[in-house]
Design a protein around this motif. Structure first.
Motif, PDB file in Angstrom:
ATOM      1  N   ILE A  20       0.832  -1.201   0.000  1.00 21.70           N
ATOM      2  CA  ILE A  20       0.000   0.000   0.000  1.00 21.70           C
ATOM      3  C   ILE A  20       0.870   1.255   0.000  1.00 21.70           C
ATOM      4  CG2 ILE A  20      -0.198   0.011   2.518  1.00 21.70           C
ATOM      5  CD1 ILE A  20      -2.820   1.236  -0.065  1.00 21.70           C
ATOM      6  N   LEU A  21       2.016   1.195   0.668  1.00 21.07           N
ATOM      7  CA  LEU A  21       2.928   2.350   0.676  1.00 21.07           C
ATOM      8  C   LEU A  21       3.512   2.590  -0.712  1.00 21.07           C
ATOM      9  CD1 LEU A  21       4.750   1.727   4.081  1.00 21.07           C
ATOM     10  CD2 LEU A  21       3.094   3.533   3.566  1.00 21.07           C
ATOM     11  N   PHE A  22       3.772   1.508  -1.428  1.00 20.19           N
ATOM     12  CA  PHE A  22       4.267   1.647  -2.802  1.00 20.19           C
ATOM     13  C   PHE A  22       3.197   2.262  -3.698  1.00 20.19           C
ATOM     14  CE2 PHE A  22       4.521  -0.322  -7.090  1.00 20.19           C
ATOM     15  CZ  PHE A  22       5.652   0.345  -7.535  1.00 20.19           C
ATOM     16  N   VAL A  23       1.949   1.812  -3.528  1.00 19.91           N
ATOM     17  CA  VAL A  23       0.842   2.352  -4.332  1.00 19.91           C
ATOM     18  C   VAL A  23       0.664   3.843  -4.069  1.00 19.91           C
ATOM     19  CG1 VAL A  23      -1.664   2.298  -4.685  1.00 19.91           C
ATOM     20  CG2 VAL A  23      -0.381   0.164  -4.527  1.00 19.91           C
ATOM     21  N   ILE A  24       0.708   4.229  -2.803  1.00 18.70           N
ATOM     22  CA  ILE A  24       0.556   5.648  -2.449  1.00 18.70           C
ATOM     23  C   ILE A  24       1.680   6.478  -3.061  1.00 18.70           C
ATOM     24  CG2 ILE A  24       0.682   7.295  -0.529  1.00 18.70           C
ATOM     25  CD1 ILE A  24      -0.835   5.214   1.158  1.00 18.70           C
ATOM     26  N   SER A  25       2.907   5.983  -2.950  1.00 14.39           N
ATOM     27  CA  SER A  25       4.054   6.695  -3.533  1.00 14.39           C
ATOM     28  C   SER A  25       3.946   6.769  -5.047  1.00 14.39           C
ATOM     29  CB  SER A  25       5.361   5.998  -3.140  1.00 14.39           C
ATOM     30  OG  SER A  25       5.570   6.058  -1.750  1.00 14.39           O
ATOM     31  N   LEU A  26       3.450   5.682  -5.658  1.00 12.46           N
ATOM     32  CA  LEU A  26       3.291   5.647  -7.109  1.00 12.46           C
ATOM     33  C   LEU A  26       2.260   6.674  -7.570  1.00 12.46           C
ATOM     34  CD1 LEU A  26       4.373   3.988  -9.539  1.00 12.46           C
ATOM     35  CD2 LEU A  26       2.346   2.531  -9.308  1.00 12.46           C
ATOM     36  N   ILE A  27       1.157   6.770  -6.849  1.00  8.92           N
ATOM     37  CA  ILE A  27       0.104   7.734  -7.191  1.00  8.92           C
ATOM     38  C   ILE A  27       0.641   9.164  -7.094  1.00  8.92           C
ATOM     39  CG2 ILE A  27      -2.077   8.741  -6.408  1.00  8.92           C
ATOM     40  CD1 ILE A  27      -2.909   5.897  -5.574  1.00  8.92           C
ATOM     41  N   ARG A  64       2.068  12.384   6.901  1.00  8.29           N
ATOM     42  CA  ARG A  64       0.926  11.854   7.641  1.00  8.29           C
ATOM     43  C   ARG A  64       0.809  10.344   7.456  1.00  8.29           C
ATOM     44  NH1 ARG A  64      -3.884  16.275   6.392  1.00  8.29           N
ATOM     45  NH2 ARG A  64      -3.263  17.821   7.949  1.00  8.29           N
ATOM     46  N   VAL A  65       1.071   9.881   6.256  1.00  7.87           N
ATOM     47  CA  VAL A  65       1.020   8.439   5.977  1.00  7.87           C
ATOM     48  C   VAL A  65       2.008   7.696   6.869  1.00  7.87           C
ATOM     49  CG1 VAL A  65       1.658   6.682   4.276  1.00  7.87           C
ATOM     50  CG2 VAL A  65       0.140   8.553   3.620  1.00  7.87           C
ATOM     51  N   TYR A  66       3.233   8.196   6.943  1.00  3.89           N
ATOM     52  CA  TYR A  66       4.257   7.485   7.705  1.00  3.89           C
ATOM     53  C   TYR A  66       4.107   7.670   9.214  1.00  3.89           C
ATOM     54  CZ  TYR A  66       6.398   5.860   3.496  1.00  3.89           C
ATOM     55  OH  TYR A  66       6.613   5.200   2.304  1.00  3.89           O
ATOM     56  N   LEU A  67       3.493   8.739   9.639  1.00  3.85           N
ATOM     57  CA  LEU A  67       3.169   8.866  11.056  1.00  3.85           C
ATOM     58  C   LEU A  67       2.096   7.847  11.433  1.00  3.85           C
ATOM     59  CD1 LEU A  67       3.158  12.742  11.647  1.00  3.85           C
ATOM     60  CD2 LEU A  67       4.759  11.074  12.598  1.00  3.85           C
ATOM     61  N   SER A  82      -4.374  13.547   1.590  1.00  2.00           N
ATOM     62  CA  SER A  82      -4.778  14.135   2.872  1.00  2.00           C
ATOM     63  C   SER A  82      -4.147  15.501   3.119  1.00  2.00           C
ATOM     64  CB  SER A  82      -4.421  13.186   4.022  1.00  2.00           C
ATOM     65  OG  SER A  82      -3.006  13.038   4.130  1.00  2.00           O
ATOM     66  N   GLY A  83      -2.985  15.767   2.512  1.00  2.00           N
ATOM     67  CA  GLY A  83      -2.314  17.040   2.725  1.00  2.00           C
ATOM     68  C   GLY A  83      -3.061  18.230   2.162  1.00  2.00           C
ATOM     69  N   TYR A  84      -3.992  17.969   1.249  1.00  2.00           N
ATOM     70  CA  TYR A  84      -4.726  19.083   0.645  1.00  2.00           C
ATOM     71  C   TYR A  84      -5.775  19.677   1.582  1.00  2.00           C
ATOM     72  CZ  TYR A  84      -2.468  18.707  -3.859  1.00  2.00           C
ATOM     73  OH  TYR A  84      -1.523  18.723  -4.858  1.00  2.00           O
TER      74      TYR A  84
END
Length: 217
Positions: A20-27, A64-67, A82-84
């Motif tokens: 899931i972390l790879f998918v988020i980074s890819l997006i 936020r994802v990594y926290l 989420s940062g938006y």
């Protein structure tokens, strides 16, 4: 700060979450690249606009994802955006950190590097304090990293071998190294925050202890 312990803890926390972390980074990477390319080709000062509209909010999203990973939560794809929900604050922190680091770098390279570490926790602080002012986040970061900038530098150096592995594997190893490194820095932020909170509590505790001491005649 126990760097080895923090890194080992981070390895454990990313287990089962690499996908899931790879998918988020890819997006985030895909949207950033496409948007930057389009803006650069068709809009005057497109690269600057991209840096304003895309980089700050996505940087906040990743933190936020990594926290959340450090809290043993499994991120969701929607977390990539989420940062938006705190776009303006993320932009101001990014802008002023970049500006101050640049100004210090004009004096010499070393002051710029030192200050970059002093400001490095600003976005983490914002991630936990939505809407916080940029200067407050930066000042808190400076206080939090006081006496720990060399530790942060050494922590960064400890990933050189992993960076070389990413180069050798044409970036494939980053699928693991990225989450590992980002989770480590998120854990280090939490350790710094805990140390700062303890340091603030100690003086008041000493005063209370002295107040409770019997008065000798």
């Amino acid at each position: 700060m126990d760097r080895v312990k923090i890194k080992e803890q981070s390895k454990q926390q990313i287990k089962g979450k690499i996908g899931i972390l790879f998918v988020i980074s890819l997006i985030i990477g895909a949207i950033s690249s496409v948007a930057t390319a389009v803006l650069y080709l068709f809009v005057p000062f497109g690269s600057i606009i991209s840096a304003v509209l895309i980089t700050p909010a996505f940087s906040l999203s990743l933190i936020r994802v990594y926290l959340s990973v450090t809290a043993d939560k499994k991120p969701e794809v929607s977390d990539a955006f989420s940062g938006y929900d705190d776009f303006w604050s993320a932009f101001k922190v990014t802008f002023f950190v970049g500006l101050f680091t640049f100004l210090w770098s004009l004096l010499f390279v070393i002051p710029g590097i030192v200050k970059s570490y002093a400001y490095s926790m600003s976005m983490y602080i914002l991630a936990e304090n939505k809407g916080m002012g940029a200067f407050e986040a930066i000042n808190r970061s400076k206080e939090m990293t006081n006496g720990h900038k060399m530790d942060l530098f050494v922590l960064t150096l400890s990933f050189i071998g992993w960076a070389l592995l990413c180069s050798i594997t044409c970036g494939i190893a980053y699928i693991y190294v990225g989450p590992y490194m980002n989770t480590t820095f998120a854990n280090y932020y939490l350790a710094l925050k805990g140390a700062a909170a303890t340091a603030k509590a100690e003086p008041s505790s000493e005063i209370e202890a002295q107040a409770n001491e019997p008065v000798s005649e």
